[in-house]
Design a protein around this motif. Structure first.
Motif, PDB file in Angstrom:
ATOM      1  N   VAL A  65       0.824  -1.207   0.000  1.00 46.26           N
ATOM      2  CA  VAL A  65       0.000   0.000   0.000  1.00 46.26           C
ATOM      3  C   VAL A  65       0.863   1.265   0.000  1.00 46.26           C
ATOM      4  CG1 VAL A  65      -1.700   1.317   1.326  1.00 46.26           C
ATOM      5  CG2 VAL A  65      -1.921  -1.172   1.135  1.00 46.26           C
ATOM      6  N   GLY A 114       2.055   2.085  -3.361  1.00 51.00           N
ATOM      7  CA  GLY A 114       0.917   2.573  -4.137  1.00 51.00           C
ATOM      8  C   GLY A 114       0.584   4.019  -3.820  1.00 51.00           C
ATOM      9  N   LEU A 156       0.639   7.097  -6.460  1.00 47.98           N
ATOM     10  CA  LEU A 156      -0.581   7.883  -6.666  1.00 47.98           C
ATOM     11  C   LEU A 156      -0.322   9.356  -6.368  1.00 47.98           C
ATOM     12  CD1 LEU A 156      -3.288   5.521  -5.102  1.00 47.98           C
ATOM     13  CD2 LEU A 156      -2.833   5.927  -7.523  1.00 47.98           C
ATOM     14  N   ILE A 171       3.325   1.521 -11.599  1.00 47.26           N
ATOM     15  CA  ILE A 171       2.100   0.884 -11.110  1.00 47.26           C
ATOM     16  C   ILE A 171       1.893  -0.449 -11.804  1.00 47.26           C
ATOM     17  CG2 ILE A 171      -0.427   1.040 -11.165  1.00 47.26           C
ATOM     18  CD1 ILE A 171      -0.152   4.022 -10.537  1.00 47.26           C
ATOM     19  N   PHE A 222       2.432  -3.766  -9.477  1.00 44.51           N
ATOM     20  CA  PHE A 222       1.179  -4.467  -9.216  1.00 44.51           C
ATOM     21  C   PHE A 222       0.795  -5.272 -10.459  1.00 44.51           C
ATOM     22  CE2 PHE A 222       1.311  -0.492  -6.800  1.00 44.51           C
ATOM     23  CZ  PHE A 222       1.280  -1.003  -5.509  1.00 44.51           C
ATOM     24  N   ARG A 262      -4.901  -6.300  -8.598  1.00 40.68           N
ATOM     25  CA  ARG A 262      -4.206  -5.221  -7.884  1.00 40.68           C
ATOM     26  C   ARG A 262      -3.820  -4.094  -8.849  1.00 40.68           C
ATOM     27  NH1 ARG A 262       0.753  -6.555  -4.965  1.00 40.68           N
ATOM     28  NH2 ARG A 262       0.157  -5.049  -3.363  1.00 40.68           N
ATOM     29  N   ARG A 263      -3.358  -4.463 -10.038  1.00 39.60           N
ATOM     30  CA  ARG A 263      -2.990  -3.452 -11.030  1.00 39.60           C
ATOM     31  C   ARG A 263      -4.193  -2.588 -11.389  1.00 39.60           C
ATOM     32  NH1 ARG A 263      -2.247  -6.450 -16.030  1.00 39.60           N
ATOM     33  NH2 ARG A 263      -4.503  -6.246 -16.003  1.00 39.60           N
ATOM     34  N   LYS A 312      -6.866  -2.141  -9.691  1.00 41.27           N
ATOM     35  CA  LYS A 312      -7.272  -1.376  -8.515  1.00 41.27           C
ATOM     36  C   LYS A 312      -6.505  -0.058  -8.441  1.00 41.27           C
ATOM     37  CE  LYS A 312      -6.852  -1.419  -3.463  1.00 41.27           C
ATOM     38  NZ  LYS A 312      -6.420  -2.214  -2.285  1.00 41.27           N
ATOM     39  N   TYR A 313      -5.192  -0.109  -8.615  1.00 38.56           N
ATOM     40  CA  TYR A 313      -4.396   1.110  -8.481  1.00 38.56           C
ATOM     41  C   TYR A 313      -4.525   2.024  -9.696  1.00 38.56           C
ATOM     42  CZ  TYR A 313      -2.395  -0.181  -4.032  1.00 38.56           C
ATOM     43  OH  TYR A 313      -2.253  -0.477  -2.703  1.00 38.56           O
ATOM     44  N   LEU A 344      -7.658   3.760  -8.909  1.00 43.99           N
ATOM     45  CA  LEU A 344      -7.419   4.734  -7.843  1.00 43.99           C
ATOM     46  C   LEU A 344      -6.610   5.929  -8.345  1.00 43.99           C
ATOM     47  CD1 LEU A 344      -6.674   2.404  -4.803  1.00 43.99           C
ATOM     48  CD2 LEU A 344      -8.711   3.804  -5.189  1.00 43.99           C
ATOM     49  N   GLN A 345      -5.825   5.726  -9.400  1.00 39.16           N
ATOM     50  CA  GLN A 345      -5.090   6.849  -9.994  1.00 39.16           C
ATOM     51  C   GLN A 345      -6.073   7.901 -10.500  1.00 39.16           C
ATOM     52  OE1 GLN A 345      -2.785   6.088 -13.624  1.00 39.16           O
ATOM     53  NE2 GLN A 345      -1.031   7.078 -12.676  1.00 39.16           N
ATOM     54  N   ALA A 396     -12.019   0.186 -10.374  1.00 36.15           N
ATOM     55  CA  ALA A 396     -11.190  -0.600  -9.460  1.00 36.15           C
ATOM     56  C   ALA A 396     -11.962  -1.773  -8.873  1.00 36.15           C
ATOM     57  CB  ALA A 396     -10.660   0.298  -8.343  1.00 36.15           C
TER      58      ALA A 396
END
Length: 404
Positions: free
Chosen positions: A18, A21, A25, A135, A139, A144-145, A147-148, A151-152, A278
């Protein structure tokens, strides 16, 4: 195009968490900082430089230039990423960003300020390219990839709202003051030095054969980059034009509270769209693109058909949600399937396509609105075009299922 197993040193890799990440971000927010922080002080800048020839064009370019420079320099940043490495370029760019970003805080000449903004764009091209590449590198598991990457979008959208408010608050102290915020990149860069590492690839990555010359895979990405160019355009249409649409309904231009509420609602919808991406990462990103373009089209056409205040609010929220779903879907669609050795360059070209679309948005909308006789009609025509793109992308993906 021969693929092989990753080299032995890449077989055992560090696992990002995290904290990594969060840092990536946070770094991804720097281009947003560059594009929105100083918008509240543009009237002050225009007044200060009123006696400078061409200031009516040059002052707005203080905001617009970084996006154009990102579009120009992102491919070069991608070359450096693939040939030299990720982390070194990122750290250098973050420190340089603080220097050139804060320069207008003590500069007085408009040409010097514009040159500093060119350098800001160069730094942003490097930062955005490396953060996105890392990223995908860190990830590598699809869930997970995605997700981030989702989230970006969420983070940068929310950051834009915060930066606009911060720029307005600091602008009370004069137009120089907001530029000091660019120094925040140093605060982020220091933990990056400690917590990030240069990736060597992962066993699940695609790799080029040892010793093979790796070129940009134009054959597999050029159509996707064209879609991204169009997506960058549609993504920014309502970000730029919502305030003008609201004023067009009779809301006074100085009623910034009402205008801000509508813009904030659309911005929040964009963030929610990124969050939804995500959460639905099990779906192939390419298959989400027709839905995203379709939602953009629905919102924009609604504004055309119902150009009143309520119609604009609902349309902007629908289109904003579609935009939030669109951005990470496009990025994952283009970048996720690339080989480790070409990923930086592909990410750079993706940034070029997206930010070029952003830069062209006010120009194209201005020409279109003048041609058709009104901004709501122009937005509606863009919506119809987005609907056509939704169909084309949907049909194209059905014919090439391996590309999703």
């Amino acid at each position: 195009m021969t693929e092989t197993l990753p080299p032995p040193e890449a077989r055992a890799t560090r696992r990002a968490g995290v904290w990594q990440g969060i840092l990536l971000l946070a770094g991804s927010c720097m281009p947003v900082l560059g594009s929105v922080l100083i918008t509240p002080v543009l009237p002050q800048l225009s007044e200060h430089f009123a006696d400078v020839a061409g200031s009516d064009i040059l002052v707005p370019m203080i905001v617009a230039i970084p996006a154009l420079i990102i579009a120009i320099f992102a491919p070069f940043a991608g070359q450096v990423v693939d040939r030299v490495g990720r982390k070194t370029l990122l750290i250098i760019a973050m420190f340089a960003y603080a220097i050139v970003g804060t320069a207008p805080a003590w500069l007085e000449a408009l040409p010097a300020i514009l040159f500093s903004r060119v350098l800001v764009g160069v730094c942003e091209a490097a930062i955005m390219t490396v953060c996105t590449t890392l990223i995908v590198d860190y990830f590598h598991e699809p869930a997970r990839r995605n997700k981030y990457l989702g989230l970006q979008t969420v983070t940068t959208t929310l950051a834009a709202t915060v930066f606009i408010a911060l720029g307005g608050a600091l602008g009370v102290g004069g137009w120089h003051t907001p530029f000091w915020v660019y120094a925040i990149s140093i605060v982020i860069a220091i933990p990056m030095i400690i917590s990030l590492w240069e990736p060597k690839g992962d066993p699940s990555d695609k790799h080029a054969a040892v010793g093979a010359k790796v070129k940009v895979p134009w054959r597999s990405i050029w159509v996707k980059l064209l879609v991204t160019l169009f997506g960058g355009f549609t993504f920014y249409v309502l970000i730029i034009e919502t305030s003008y649409l609201v004023v067009g309904t009779g809301v006074p231009a100085n009623d910034t509270a009402t205008i801000g509420i509508v813009a904030a609602a659309a911005s929040l919808a964009t963030a929610i769209g990124g969050f939804v991406f995500a959460r639905v990462s099990k779906l192939a990103p390419g298959r989400l693109l027709p839905i995203a373009f379709g939602l953009q089209a629905l919102g924009m056409i609604l504004i055309w058909v119902f150009p009143g205040f309520v119609g604009i609010i609902v349309g902007a929220i629908l289109a904003g949600f579609g935009s939030g779903l669109l951005l990470p879907s496009m990025l994952t669609w283009v970048v996720a399937s690339t080989r480790f050795e070409e990923r930086g360059r592909v990410t750079g070209w993706w940034n070029t396509a997206f930010y070029l679309g952003q830069f062209l948005t006010p120009i194209l909308i201005g020409v279109l609105a003048a041609a058709v006789g009104g901004l709501p009609i122009a937005v509606g025509i863009v919506g119809v075009t987005a609907a056509v793109m939704a169909v084309l992308v949907g049909v194209g993906i059905r014919r090439t299922p391996a590309e999703v």
